[in-house]
Design a protein around this motif. Structure first.
Motif, PDB file in Angstrom:
ATOM      1  N   ASN A   1      45.301  59.894  31.003  1.00 23.66           N
ATOM      2  CA  ASN A   1      46.587  60.288  30.225  1.00 23.66           C
ATOM      3  C   ASN A   1      46.630  61.887  30.498  1.00 23.66           C
ATOM      4  OD1 ASN A   1      47.073  57.403  28.969  1.00 23.66           O
ATOM      5  ND2 ASN A   1      47.313  58.612  27.249  1.00 23.66           N
ATOM      6  N   LEU A   2      47.174  62.216  31.116  1.00 17.43           N
ATOM      7  CA  LEU A   2      48.286  63.744  30.918  1.00 17.43           C
ATOM      8  C   LEU A   2      48.376  64.383  29.180  1.00 17.43           C
ATOM      9  CD1 LEU A   2      50.780  64.184  33.264  1.00 17.43           C
ATOM     10  CD2 LEU A   2      48.601  65.006  33.594  1.00 17.43           C
ATOM     11  N   TYR A   3      47.628  65.694  28.824  1.00 15.96           N
ATOM     12  CA  TYR A   3      47.543  66.285  27.766  1.00 15.96           C
ATOM     13  C   TYR A   3      48.826  65.691  26.773  1.00 15.96           C
ATOM     14  CZ  TYR A   3      48.133  69.088  23.865  1.00 15.96           C
ATOM     15  OH  TYR A   3      48.434  69.633  22.563  1.00 15.96           O
ATOM     16  N   ALA A   4      48.401  64.758  25.477  1.00 12.96           N
ATOM     17  CA  ALA A   4      49.798  64.666  24.955  1.00 12.96           C
ATOM     18  C   ALA A   4      49.269  64.631  23.068  1.00 12.96           C
ATOM     19  CB  ALA A   4      49.300  62.256  24.784  1.00 12.96           C
ATOM     20  N   GLY A   5      49.303  66.279  22.982  1.00 13.39           N
ATOM     21  CA  GLY A   5      48.882  66.667  21.586  1.00 13.39           C
ATOM     22  C   GLY A   5      47.778  65.338  20.979  1.00 13.39           C
ATOM     23  N   ARG A   6      47.777  65.545  19.093  1.00  8.94           N
ATOM     24  CA  ARG A   6      46.913  64.572  18.882  1.00  8.94           C
ATOM     25  C   ARG A   6      47.534  63.197  19.104  1.00  8.94           C
ATOM     26  NH1 ARG A   6      49.339  67.401  13.530  1.00  8.94           N
ATOM     27  NH2 ARG A   6      51.020  66.923  14.840  1.00  8.94           N
TER      28      ARG A   6
ATOM     29  N   ARG B   1      53.264  61.979  19.866  1.00 11.92           N
ATOM     30  CA  ARG B   1      53.427  60.844  21.005  1.00 11.92           C
ATOM     31  C   ARG B   1      53.742  61.185  22.426  1.00 11.92           C
ATOM     32  NH1 ARG B   1      51.239  58.666  17.803  1.00 11.92           N
ATOM     33  NH2 ARG B   1      51.175  56.415  16.707  1.00 11.92           N
ATOM     34  N   GLY B   2      52.701  62.215  22.854  1.00 15.46           N
ATOM     35  CA  GLY B   2      53.066  62.961  24.630  1.00 15.46           C
ATOM     36  C   GLY B   2      53.418  64.084  24.271  1.00 15.46           C
ATOM     37  N   ALA B   3      53.498  65.392  24.755  1.00 16.33           N
ATOM     38  CA  ALA B   3      54.248  66.823  24.231  1.00 16.33           C
ATOM     39  C   ALA B   3      55.079  67.107  25.709  1.00 16.33           C
ATOM     40  CB  ALA B   3      52.708  67.450  24.610  1.00 16.33           C
ATOM     41  N   LEU B   4      55.451  66.993  26.470  1.00 15.96           N
ATOM     42  CA  LEU B   4      56.273  66.781  27.259  1.00 15.96           C
ATOM     43  C   LEU B   4      57.468  67.159  27.505  1.00 15.96           C
ATOM     44  CD1 LEU B   4      57.974  64.222  29.236  1.00 15.96           C
ATOM     45  CD2 LEU B   4      54.936  63.678  29.650  1.00 15.96           C
ATOM     46  N   SER B   5      58.561  66.332  26.969  1.00 10.92           N
ATOM     47  CA  SER B   5      59.552  66.023  25.648  1.00 10.92           C
ATOM     48  C   SER B   5      60.063  67.442  24.974  1.00 10.92           C
ATOM     49  CB  SER B   5      60.076  65.447  25.777  1.00 10.92           C
ATOM     50  OG  SER B   5      59.675  64.816  24.253  1.00 10.92           O
ATOM     51  N   VAL B   6      58.814  68.073  24.070  1.00 13.12           N
ATOM     52  CA  VAL B   6      58.463  68.802  23.011  1.00 13.12           C
ATOM     53  C   VAL B   6      58.967  69.918  23.204  1.00 13.12           C
ATOM     54  CG1 VAL B   6      57.365  69.619  20.858  1.00 13.12           C
ATOM     55  CG2 VAL B   6      57.157  66.762  21.911  1.00 13.12           C
ATOM     56  N   PRO B   7      60.227  70.747  22.751  1.00 11.23           N
ATOM     57  CA  PRO B   7      60.583  71.998  23.211  1.00 11.23           C
ATOM     58  C   PRO B   7      59.845  73.338  22.732  1.00 11.23           C
ATOM     59  CG  PRO B   7      62.349  71.165  22.394  1.00 11.23           C
ATOM     60  CD  PRO B   7      61.296  70.336  22.462  1.00 11.23           C
ATOM     61  N   GLY B   8      58.923  73.949  23.358  1.00  8.21           N
ATOM     62  CA  GLY B   8      58.068  75.079  23.062  1.00  8.21           C
ATOM     63  C   GLY B   8      56.916  75.229  23.160  1.00  8.21           C
ATOM     64  N   GLU B   9      55.388  75.578  22.510  1.00  7.17           N
ATOM     65  CA  GLU B   9      54.414  75.287  23.054  1.00  7.17           C
ATOM     66  C   GLU B   9      53.749  74.171  23.554  1.00  7.17           C
ATOM     67  OE1 GLU B   9      50.178  76.274  20.534  1.00  7.17           O
ATOM     68  OE2 GLU B   9      51.947  77.047  19.699  1.00  7.17           O
ATOM     69  N   GLU B  10      53.990  73.303  22.974  1.00 10.75           N
ATOM     70  CA  GLU B  10      53.755  72.265  22.769  1.00 10.75           C
ATOM     71  C   GLU B  10      54.361  71.351  24.154  1.00 10.75           C
ATOM     72  OE1 GLU B  10      51.388  69.375  21.498  1.00 10.75           O
ATOM     73  OE2 GLU B  10      51.160  71.395  21.465  1.00 10.75           O
ATOM     74  N   SER B  11      55.487  71.889  25.052  1.00 12.48           N
ATOM     75  CA  SER B  11      55.795  71.950  26.602  1.00 12.48           C
ATOM     76  C   SER B  11      54.825  72.367  27.334  1.00 12.48           C
ATOM     77  CB  SER B  11      57.336  71.693  26.543  1.00 12.48           C
ATOM     78  OG  SER B  11      56.989  71.666  28.367  1.00 12.48           O
ATOM     79  N   GLU B  12      54.655  73.767  26.723  1.00 13.67           N
ATOM     80  CA  GLU B  12      54.067  74.998  27.614  1.00 13.67           C
ATOM     81  C   GLU B  12      52.562  74.498  27.379  1.00 13.67           C
ATOM     82  OE1 GLU B  12      53.926  78.616  25.903  1.00 13.67           O
ATOM     83  OE2 GLU B  12      56.631  78.593  25.874  1.00 13.67           O
ATOM     84  N   ARG B  13      51.513  73.730  26.662  1.00 16.91           N
ATOM     85  CA  ARG B  13      51.117  72.860  26.915  1.00 16.91           C
ATOM     86  C   ARG B  13      50.266  71.957  28.150  1.00 16.91           C
ATOM     87  NH1 ARG B  13      47.036  74.124  22.212  1.00 16.91           N
ATOM     88  NH2 ARG B  13      46.950  71.964  21.999  1.00 16.91           N
ATOM     89  N   PHE B  14      51.824  71.308  27.989  1.00 13.71           N
ATOM     90  CA  PHE B  14      51.496  70.100  29.100  1.00 13.71           C
ATOM     91  C   PHE B  14      51.791  70.771  30.217  1.00 13.71           C
ATOM     92  CE2 PHE B  14      53.399  67.142  31.792  1.00 13.71           C
ATOM     93  CZ  PHE B  14      53.129  66.343  31.184  1.00 13.71           C
ATOM     94  N   ARG B  15      52.437  71.396  30.778  1.00 15.10           N
ATOM     95  CA  ARG B  15      52.629  72.356  31.793  1.00 15.10           C
ATOM     96  C   ARG B  15      51.082  72.386  32.514  1.00 15.10           C
ATOM     97  NH1 ARG B  15      57.074  73.705  35.656  1.00 15.10           N
ATOM     98  NH2 ARG B  15      58.627  71.924  34.836  1.00 15.10           N
ATOM     99  N   ALA B  16      50.542  73.260  31.472  1.00 14.62           N
ATOM    100  CA  ALA B  16      48.875  73.891  31.691  1.00 14.62           C
ATOM    101  C   ALA B  16      48.285  72.756  31.939  1.00 14.62           C
ATOM    102  CB  ALA B  16      48.377  74.915  30.495  1.00 14.62           C
ATOM    103  N   ASN B  17      48.600  71.793  30.785  1.00 14.87           N
ATOM    104  CA  ASN B  17      47.445  70.636  31.757  1.00 14.87           C
ATOM    105  C   ASN B  17      47.381  69.998  32.678  1.00 14.87           C
ATOM    106  OD1 ASN B  17      47.144  67.572  31.023  1.00 14.87           O
ATOM    107  ND2 ASN B  17      45.374  68.081  30.988  1.00 14.87           N
ATOM    108  N   VAL B  18      48.798  69.493  33.540  1.00 16.14           N
ATOM    109  CA  VAL B  18      48.437  68.924  34.448  1.00 16.14           C
ATOM    110  C   VAL B  18      47.619  69.347  35.548  1.00 16.14           C
ATOM    111  CG1 VAL B  18      50.708  68.729  36.586  1.00 16.14           C
ATOM    112  CG2 VAL B  18      51.584  68.857  34.070  1.00 16.14           C
ATOM    113  N   ALA B  19      47.483  70.848  36.448  1.00 18.77           N
ATOM    114  CA  ALA B  19      46.836  71.567  37.318  1.00 18.77           C
ATOM    115  C   ALA B  19      46.045  70.411  37.343  1.00 18.77           C
ATOM    116  CB  ALA B  19      46.901  72.947  37.579  1.00 18.77           C
ATOM    117  N   VAL B  20      44.835  71.214  35.764  1.00 19.15           N
ATOM    118  CA  VAL B  20      43.778  70.742  35.173  1.00 19.15           C
ATOM    119  C   VAL B  20      43.438  69.199  35.366  1.00 19.15           C
ATOM    120  CG1 VAL B  20      41.545  70.418  33.056  1.00 19.15           C
ATOM    121  CG2 VAL B  20      43.353  72.981  33.517  1.00 19.15           C
TER     122      VAL B  20
END
Length: 270
Positions: A67-72, A78-97
């Motif tokens: 799984n990619l980063y999905a929050g808690r 239940r995921g972070a990629l559709s959540v505006p703001g910090e959570e979406s940014e955290r998802f983006r940061a996770n993708v390459a890692v």
């Protein structure tokens, strides 16, 4: 015959994370899968990544889905990629890692949980953000030779998650493929969630096996091992095989009594 892999984020959780690969190997598994193991951070220190990589390699277990980063998760998210703001940014940061970690272990499937609906944000805005982030993730997955998985979750347990059936998840798969032109988005067919959603599972298998990149199972009700509930999992898995699905089947169920080593007796029939 299907290949079964064990999900180390829901089974063997009585053990520390780094001991779970060896426990899975001792139970007879050569393949495993994981939710993002660091829900507190999308970008863990390299020594933590290296420690998990080493534990998997020493055990002789191959990571087949991550799984990619999905929050808690486990937890309220239940995921972070559709959540505006910090959570979406955290998802983006996770993708390459996450993509680099997957590449280092030969993992060929990355699962991107969509995210819950947010009060005060139009659904259309969340969906546009999700498509942009999923396209970004699909491109990263393609660079490491992986597919990007999209999963439906049942509304009984995840009422704010917008992909509540196979058709809605496949519609997102098609949008991501159209946006990237890569054709590497796939359905994660979780038979437990689809059964809890009231889907006609034989029809789902027949309709969507060709666009399925990974399968997960648990019995219904209770999310226990096959045979503890009412699903005809042997029949469904046979139907999947006949429909052409030849990938791994993830065991994403809870062990009765919390003792994971004793949770695989049903496998004898396979």
């Amino acid at each position: 015959m299907h290949r079964f892999d064990v999900n180390l984020s829901i089974l063997f959780t009585e053990l520390p994370l780094l001991e779970r690969p060896a426990a899975a190997a001792a139970a007879g598994f050569t393949e495993v899968e994981l939710w993002w193991p660091w829900p507190h951070t999308p970008t863990p220190p390299e020594d933590e990544l290296a420690a998990l990589r080493g534990a998997l390699e020493r055990a002789g277990t191959r990571l087949v889905a991550l799984n990619l980063y999905a929050g808690r998760l486990p937890g309220p998210d239940r995921g972070a990629l559709s959540v505006p703001g910090e959570e979406s940014e955290r998802f983006r940061a996770n993708v390459a890692v996450a993509a680099d970690f997957a590449r280092s272990l030969g993992c060929r499937a990355l699962n991107a949980l969509y995210g819950n609906r947010v009060d005060g944000v139009p659904a259309e805005e969340q969906d546009a953000l999700a498509l942009a982030n999923l396209a970004h993730a699909a491109r990263a997955a393609d660079r490491v030779g992986a597919v990007l998985l999209i999963e439906a979750l049942n509304a009984v347990e995840s009422p704010r998650y917008p992909l509540g059936d196979a058709a809605s998840a496949v519609a997102v798969v098609e949008k991501v493929d159209a946006a990237t032109g890569l054709g590497n988005a796939r359905l994660l067919m979780d038979l437990y969630h689809l059964a809890m959603a009231g889907e006609d599972l034989p029809a789902v298998v027949d309709r969507y096996a060709a666009v399925t990149g990974h399968v997960q199972i648990a019995d219904v009700p209770g999310r226990g091992a096959p045979g503890t509930g009412g699903l005809d999992l042997p029949g469904l898995l046979g139907r999947l095989r006949r429909a052409g699905y030849a990938g791994p089947v993830g065991l994403e169920y809870r062990a009765a009594g919390g003792t994971s080593a004793d949770a695989f007796g049903w496998l004898a029939e396979y």
